[in-house]
Design a protein around this motif. Structure first.
Motif, PDB file in Angstrom:
ATOM      1  N   ARG A  51       3.677  41.235 -47.342  1.00 33.77           N
ATOM      2  CA  ARG A  51       4.563  40.071 -47.425  1.00 33.77           C
ATOM      3  C   ARG A  51       5.123  39.740 -46.038  1.00 33.77           C
ATOM      4  O   ARG A  51       5.208  38.568 -45.668  1.00 33.77           O
ATOM      5  CB  ARG A  51       5.705  40.339 -48.412  1.00 33.77           C
ATOM      6  N   ASP A  52       5.488  40.748 -45.273  1.00 35.88           N
ATOM      7  CA  ASP A  52       5.978  40.504 -43.910  1.00 35.88           C
ATOM      8  C   ASP A  52       4.928  39.756 -43.088  1.00 35.88           C
ATOM      9  O   ASP A  52       5.246  38.795 -42.376  1.00 35.88           O
ATOM     10  CB  ASP A  52       6.330  41.824 -43.207  1.00 35.88           C
ATOM     11  N   ASP A  53       3.668  40.183 -43.194  1.00 42.44           N
ATOM     12  CA  ASP A  53       2.579  39.511 -42.468  1.00 42.44           C
ATOM     13  C   ASP A  53       2.403  38.073 -42.938  1.00 42.44           C
ATOM     14  O   ASP A  53       2.221  37.157 -42.130  1.00 42.44           O
ATOM     15  CB  ASP A  53       1.259  40.268 -42.623  1.00 42.44           C
ATOM     16  N   GLU A  54       2.454  37.863 -44.255  1.00 43.96           N
ATOM     17  CA  GLU A  54       2.317  36.511 -44.801  1.00 43.96           C
ATOM     18  C   GLU A  54       3.437  35.603 -44.307  1.00 43.96           C
ATOM     19  O   GLU A  54       3.200  34.446 -43.925  1.00 43.96           O
ATOM     20  CB  GLU A  54       2.339  36.550 -46.333  1.00 43.96           C
ATOM     21  N   ILE A  55       4.646  36.121 -44.308  1.00 44.59           N
ATOM     22  CA  ILE A  55       5.810  35.338 -43.848  1.00 44.59           C
ATOM     23  C   ILE A  55       5.651  34.993 -42.369  1.00 44.59           C
ATOM     24  O   ILE A  55       5.886  33.855 -41.959  1.00 44.59           O
ATOM     25  CB  ILE A  55       7.117  36.108 -44.124  1.00 44.59           C
ATOM     26  N   ASN A  56       5.254  35.971 -41.569  1.00 42.39           N
ATOM     27  CA  ASN A  56       5.045  35.720 -40.138  1.00 42.39           C
ATOM     28  C   ASN A  56       4.041  34.588 -39.936  1.00 42.39           C
ATOM     29  O   ASN A  56       4.284  33.666 -39.142  1.00 42.39           O
ATOM     30  CB  ASN A  56       4.542  36.975 -39.431  1.00 42.39           C
ATOM     31  N   LYS A  57       2.935  34.647 -40.639  1.00 40.01           N
ATOM     32  CA  LYS A  57       1.887  33.628 -40.483  1.00 40.01           C
ATOM     33  C   LYS A  57       2.381  32.254 -40.910  1.00 40.01           C
ATOM     34  O   LYS A  57       2.125  31.264 -40.223  1.00 40.01           O
ATOM     35  CB  LYS A  57       0.640  34.024 -41.277  1.00 40.01           C
ATOM     36  N   ARG A  58       3.071  32.188 -42.041  1.00 39.02           N
ATOM     37  CA  ARG A  58       3.584  30.897 -42.522  1.00 39.02           C
ATOM     38  C   ARG A  58       4.565  30.293 -41.527  1.00 39.02           C
ATOM     39  O   ARG A  58       4.523  29.098 -41.231  1.00 39.02           O
ATOM     40  CB  ARG A  58       4.278  31.065 -43.879  1.00 39.02           C
ATOM     41  N   PHE A  61      11.634  50.899 -45.896  1.00 35.84           N
ATOM     42  CA  PHE A  61      11.165  49.855 -46.811  1.00 35.84           C
ATOM     43  C   PHE A  61      10.124  48.928 -46.189  1.00 35.84           C
ATOM     44  O   PHE A  61       9.403  48.241 -46.903  1.00 35.84           O
ATOM     45  CB  PHE A  61      12.336  49.032 -47.354  1.00 35.84           C
ATOM     46  N   HIS A  62      10.035  48.896 -44.859  1.00 40.11           N
ATOM     47  CA  HIS A  62       9.034  48.043 -44.209  1.00 40.11           C
ATOM     48  C   HIS A  62       7.908  48.865 -43.579  1.00 40.11           C
ATOM     49  O   HIS A  62       7.053  48.320 -42.898  1.00 40.11           O
ATOM     50  CB  HIS A  62       9.702  47.113 -43.194  1.00 40.11           C
ATOM     51  N   GLY A  63       7.936  50.162 -43.800  1.00 33.47           N
ATOM     52  CA  GLY A  63       6.807  51.021 -43.471  1.00 33.47           C
ATOM     53  C   GLY A  63       6.552  51.251 -41.993  1.00 33.47           C
ATOM     54  O   GLY A  63       5.398  51.179 -41.558  1.00 33.47           O
ATOM     55  N   SER A  78       2.971  56.952 -55.971  1.00 32.95           N
ATOM     56  CA  SER A  78       2.163  55.730 -56.070  1.00 32.95           C
ATOM     57  C   SER A  78       3.055  54.490 -56.120  1.00 32.95           C
ATOM     58  O   SER A  78       2.712  53.452 -55.555  1.00 32.95           O
ATOM     59  CB  SER A  78       1.240  55.784 -57.283  1.00 32.95           C
ATOM     60  N   TYR A  79       4.213  54.606 -56.770  1.00 33.50           N
ATOM     61  CA  TYR A  79       5.162  53.486 -56.817  1.00 33.50           C
ATOM     62  C   TYR A  79       5.590  53.099 -55.404  1.00 33.50           C
ATOM     63  O   TYR A  79       5.547  51.919 -55.034  1.00 33.50           O
ATOM     64  CB  TYR A  79       6.389  53.855 -57.659  1.00 33.50           C
ATOM     65  N   TRP A  80       5.989  54.094 -54.617  1.00 34.21           N
ATOM     66  CA  TRP A  80       6.497  53.806 -53.273  1.00 34.21           C
ATOM     67  C   TRP A  80       5.398  53.311 -52.343  1.00 34.21           C
ATOM     68  O   TRP A  80       5.621  52.403 -51.535  1.00 34.21           O
ATOM     69  CB  TRP A  80       7.204  55.027 -52.681  1.00 34.21           C
ATOM     70  N   VAL A  81       4.220  53.874 -52.438  1.00 37.71           N
ATOM     71  CA  VAL A  81       3.107  53.418 -51.596  1.00 37.71           C
ATOM     72  C   VAL A  81       2.793  51.956 -51.914  1.00 37.71           C
ATOM     73  O   VAL A  81       2.643  51.127 -51.001  1.00 37.71           O
ATOM     74  CB  VAL A  81       1.863  54.315 -51.780  1.00 37.71           C
ATOM     75  N   ASN A  82       2.722  51.616 -53.205  1.00 36.02           N
ATOM     76  CA  ASN A  82       2.449  50.227 -53.591  1.00 36.02           C
ATOM     77  C   ASN A  82       3.571  49.297 -53.143  1.00 36.02           C
ATOM     78  O   ASN A  82       3.314  48.198 -52.633  1.00 36.02           O
ATOM     79  CB  ASN A  82       2.257  50.108 -55.103  1.00 36.02           C
ATOM     80  N   LYS A  83       4.811  49.715 -53.343  1.00 39.79           N
ATOM     81  CA  LYS A  83       5.951  48.871 -52.983  1.00 39.79           C
ATOM     82  C   LYS A  83       5.989  48.593 -51.480  1.00 39.79           C
ATOM     83  O   LYS A  83       6.115  47.453 -51.049  1.00 39.79           O
ATOM     84  CB  LYS A  83       7.266  49.531 -53.413  1.00 39.79           C
ATOM     85  N   ILE A  84       5.856  49.639 -50.677  1.00 39.38           N
ATOM     86  CA  ILE A  84       5.945  49.466 -49.224  1.00 39.38           C
ATOM     87  C   ILE A  84       4.714  48.741 -48.693  1.00 39.38           C
ATOM     88  O   ILE A  84       4.830  47.899 -47.792  1.00 39.38           O
ATOM     89  CB  ILE A  84       6.180  50.825 -48.534  1.00 39.38           C
ATOM     90  N   SER A  85       3.546  49.002 -49.268  1.00 37.00           N
ATOM     91  CA  SER A  85       2.337  48.270 -48.858  1.00 37.00           C
ATOM     92  C   SER A  85       2.524  46.780 -49.110  1.00 37.00           C
ATOM     93  O   SER A  85       2.184  45.949 -48.262  1.00 37.00           O
ATOM     94  CB  SER A  85       1.110  48.766 -49.623  1.00 37.00           C
ATOM     95  N   ARG A  86       3.065  46.452 -50.273  1.00 33.89           N
ATOM     96  CA  ARG A  86       3.298  45.033 -50.597  1.00 33.89           C
ATOM     97  C   ARG A  86       4.345  44.428 -49.662  1.00 33.89           C
ATOM     98  O   ARG A  86       4.209  43.274 -49.239  1.00 33.89           O
ATOM     99  CB  ARG A  86       3.729  44.902 -52.069  1.00 33.89           C
ATOM    100  N   ASN A  87       5.388  45.177 -49.321  1.00 33.95           N
ATOM    101  CA  ASN A  87       6.387  44.686 -48.363  1.00 33.95           C
ATOM    102  C   ASN A  87       5.739  44.367 -47.023  1.00 33.95           C
ATOM    103  O   ASN A  87       6.026  43.331 -46.410  1.00 33.95           O
ATOM    104  CB  ASN A  87       7.509  45.706 -48.149  1.00 33.95           C
ATOM    105  N   ARG A  88       4.855  45.256 -46.565  1.00 35.63           N
ATOM    106  CA  ARG A  88       4.175  45.036 -45.285  1.00 35.63           C
ATOM    107  C   ARG A  88       3.278  43.804 -45.350  1.00 35.63           C
ATOM    108  O   ARG A  88       3.240  43.010 -44.407  1.00 35.63           O
ATOM    109  CB  ARG A  88       3.374  46.281 -44.886  1.00 35.63           C
TER     110      ARG A  88
END
Length: 156
Positions: free
Chosen positions: A98-105, A67-69, A86-96
């Motif tokens: 979001r992980d980067d955004e959370i780290n930065k915040r 789930f975190h790629g 395409s669903y899974w690629v979009n979902k996991i890409s968005r998870n990755r």
């Protein structure tokens, strides 16, 4: 291509937990046995970290490989060929993302962020605890107030 029927896949997906996963519990027990006290799934921080050492401003995430790629360059082409790719690629890409955004915040808010892959925890939980202990030591060495004073001293 999926080897399971839609009903079997649905049942499997319903049993995937977001809290108290085996890897979280393993790491929490190891930290508890070392004397660390923490908060679980702390809602006061971005991303609701799995384990938070509030005293040291350390947030720990226990990420599942799928789930975190993990190894995204290898996983992505395999998913693109699969059912509902395409669903899974979009979902996991968005998870990755979001992980980067959370780290930065969290880094911006002076938190130390540690992310472990599930396989790392399963393979050597003691090594994961050592990583956390090093972060605790760094936090104690450069206490947050002292660290800010050092930054101000460098600006003069």
């Amino acid at each position: 291509m999926d080897n399971l029927t839609a009903q079997q896949r649905r049942k499997n997906m319903q049993h995937i937990k977001s809290k108290d996963t085996k890897i979280e519990v393993m790491l929490r027990k190891a930290l508890w046995n070392k004397g660390y006290r923490y908060r679980k799934n702390y809602k006061g921080l971005p991303g609701n970290p799995d384990i938070v050492l509030t005293k040291y401003k350390i947030a720990i995430f226990c990420d599942g490989e799928f789930f975190h790629g993990k190894d995204w360059e290898v996983l992505k082409p395999r998913l693109e060929k699969s059912n509902n790719g395409s669903y899974w690629v979009n979902k996991i890409s968005r998870n990755r993302e979001r992980d980067d955004e959370i780290n930065k915040r969290m880094l911006f808010e002076d938190w130390t962020v540690i992310r472990f892959w599930g396989a790392e925890i399963k393979k050597d939980v003691d090594e994961c605890v050592k990583v956390v202990e090093e972060a605790v030591f760094d936090s104690m060495l450069l206490g947050h107030d002292e660290y800010k004073d050092m930054e101000n001293a460098h600006r003069c």
